[in-house]
Structures are given as C-alpha cells and as structure tokens.
Motif scaffolding. Structure first.
Motif, PDB file in Angstrom:
ATOM      1  N   GLU A 130      49.350  78.589  93.953  1.00  0.00           N
ATOM      2  CA  GLU A 130      48.286  79.514  94.365  1.00  0.00           C
ATOM      3  C   GLU A 130      48.384  79.807  95.869  1.00  0.00           C
ATOM      4  OE1 GLU A 130      46.220  81.297  92.578  1.00  0.00           O
ATOM      5  OE2 GLU A 130      46.663  80.362  90.651  1.00  0.00           O
ATOM      6  N   VAL A 131      48.678  78.791  96.655  1.00  0.00           N
ATOM      7  CA  VAL A 131      48.849  78.958  98.112  1.00  0.00           C
ATOM      8  C   VAL A 131      50.065  79.837  98.390  1.00  0.00           C
ATOM      9  CG1 VAL A 131      49.359  77.751 100.275  1.00  0.00           C
ATOM     10  CG2 VAL A 131      47.713  76.782  98.658  1.00  0.00           C
ATOM     11  N   VAL A 132      51.162  79.563  97.686  1.00  0.00           N
ATOM     12  CA  VAL A 132      52.398  80.323  97.890  1.00  0.00           C
ATOM     13  C   VAL A 132      52.209  81.788  97.474  1.00  0.00           C
ATOM     14  CG1 VAL A 132      54.824  80.510  97.215  1.00  0.00           C
ATOM     15  CG2 VAL A 132      53.848  78.277  97.719  1.00  0.00           C
ATOM     16  N   ILE A 133      51.486  82.032  96.386  1.00  0.00           N
ATOM     17  CA  ILE A 133      51.205  83.409  95.964  1.00  0.00           C
ATOM     18  C   ILE A 133      50.432  84.143  97.052  1.00  0.00           C
ATOM     19  CG2 ILE A 133      49.851  84.833  94.363  1.00  0.00           C
ATOM     20  CD1 ILE A 133      50.590  82.749  92.172  1.00  0.00           C
ATOM     21  N   ALA A 134      49.400  83.518  97.581  1.00  0.00           N
ATOM     22  CA  ALA A 134      48.604  84.148  98.648  1.00  0.00           C
ATOM     23  C   ALA A 134      49.475  84.472  99.855  1.00  0.00           C
ATOM     24  CB  ALA A 134      47.438  83.245  99.040  1.00  0.00           C
ATOM     25  N   GLU A 135      50.353  83.557 100.229  1.00  0.00           N
ATOM     26  CA  GLU A 135      51.251  83.790 101.361  1.00  0.00           C
ATOM     27  C   GLU A 135      52.250  84.907 101.056  1.00  0.00           C
ATOM     28  OE1 GLU A 135      52.879  79.884 101.964  1.00  0.00           O
ATOM     29  OE2 GLU A 135      51.103  79.210 103.076  1.00  0.00           O
ATOM     30  N   TRP A 136      52.768  84.945  99.823  1.00  0.00           N
ATOM     31  CA  TRP A 136      53.707  85.988  99.416  1.00  0.00           C
ATOM     32  C   TRP A 136      53.038  87.352  99.537  1.00  0.00           C
ATOM     33  CZ3 TRP A 136      54.876  90.169  96.609  1.00  0.00           C
ATOM     34  CH2 TRP A 136      56.192  90.425  96.269  1.00  0.00           C
ATOM     35  N   LEU A 137      51.813  87.464  98.995  1.00  0.00           N
ATOM     36  CA  LEU A 137      51.083  88.735  99.031  1.00  0.00           C
ATOM     37  C   LEU A 137      50.754  89.157 100.463  1.00  0.00           C
ATOM     38  CD1 LEU A 137      48.693  88.129  96.004  1.00  0.00           C
ATOM     39  CD2 LEU A 137      50.734  89.595  96.058  1.00  0.00           C
ATOM     40  N   GLU A 138      50.344  88.219 101.281  1.00  0.00           N
ATOM     41  CA  GLU A 138      50.029  88.516 102.680  1.00  0.00           C
ATOM     42  C   GLU A 138      51.263  89.035 103.414  1.00  0.00           C
ATOM     43  OE1 GLU A 138      48.677  86.176 106.744  1.00  0.00           O
ATOM     44  OE2 GLU A 138      48.243  85.261 104.804  1.00  0.00           O
ATOM     45  N   THR A 139      52.396  88.385 103.206  1.00  0.00           N
ATOM     46  CA  THR A 139      53.633  88.811 103.860  1.00  0.00           C
ATOM     47  C   THR A 139      54.048  90.198 103.379  1.00  0.00           C
ATOM     48  OG1 THR A 139      54.354  86.519 104.113  1.00  0.00           O
ATOM     49  CG2 THR A 139      56.061  88.212 104.235  1.00  0.00           C
ATOM     50  N   ALA A 140      53.954  90.449 102.081  1.00  0.00           N
ATOM     51  CA  ALA A 140      54.304  91.766 101.538  1.00  0.00           C
ATOM     52  C   ALA A 140      53.429  92.851 102.156  1.00  0.00           C
ATOM     53  CB  ALA A 140      54.173  91.765 100.021  1.00  0.00           C
ATOM     54  N   ARG A 141      52.134  92.586 102.275  1.00  0.00           N
ATOM     55  CA  ARG A 141      51.220  93.565 102.889  1.00  0.00           C
ATOM     56  C   ARG A 141      51.594  93.823 104.352  1.00  0.00           C
ATOM     57  NH1 ARG A 141      47.271  90.332 100.170  1.00  0.00           N
ATOM     58  NH2 ARG A 141      46.723  91.341  98.218  1.00  0.00           N
ATOM     59  N   GLU A 142      51.859  92.755 105.093  1.00  0.00           N
ATOM     60  CA  GLU A 142      52.224  92.890 106.510  1.00  0.00           C
ATOM     61  C   GLU A 142      53.499  93.705 106.693  1.00  0.00           C
ATOM     62  OE1 GLU A 142      52.476  88.894 108.003  1.00  0.00           O
ATOM     63  OE2 GLU A 142      50.292  88.639 108.012  1.00  0.00           O
TER      64      GLU A 142
END
Length: 69
Positions: A42-54
C-alpha cells in the motif's frame, strides 16, 4: 486501501510473502507475513502514484481485484 489488483504469493527464494501490482510496472513489496506484505505494498502503491503524477506519466485504471496465489 487502493483498488489496484494485488497478487500475493509466497517466495521460497526470498523467504517472504510478495505483493505484486501488475497494473503498475515494477510495483511490488514483500513482508514476513501476508499482512505485512499487503501493508508494505500500500505504501509502495502510494509512492508509485505520487511519482507518476510528479513526472506527468499516465496512471492506469484500477481493476479492483485482490488475488491470492
């Protein structure tokens, strides 16, 4: 909790449970227990999504399934 498909399985090689997210390239986490692997992913998914958005990268639509292998 996210709605991305998570495949959870035991890895004898790693001696850990692996939680992989096939819809998000390279997104996976491990843990000593199923619960730990799911919490970590769940933490890794949130980080993946944040990076993709950035980076302005497309974010795949979630299928919304949880699979146990």
């Amino acid at each position: 909790m996210t709605k991305y498909e998570i495949i959870l399985y035991w890895s004898g090689e790693d001696q850990a449970f692996i939680a992989a997210v096939p819809e998000l390239a390279g997104c996976a986490a491990d843990g000593a227990t199923r619960q730990e692997a799911l919490a970590n992913v769940e933490v890794v998914i949130a980080e993946w999504l944040e990076t993709a958005r950035e980076l302005g990268r497309p974010i795949p639509e979630a299928k919304g399934r949880l699979l146990f292998a």
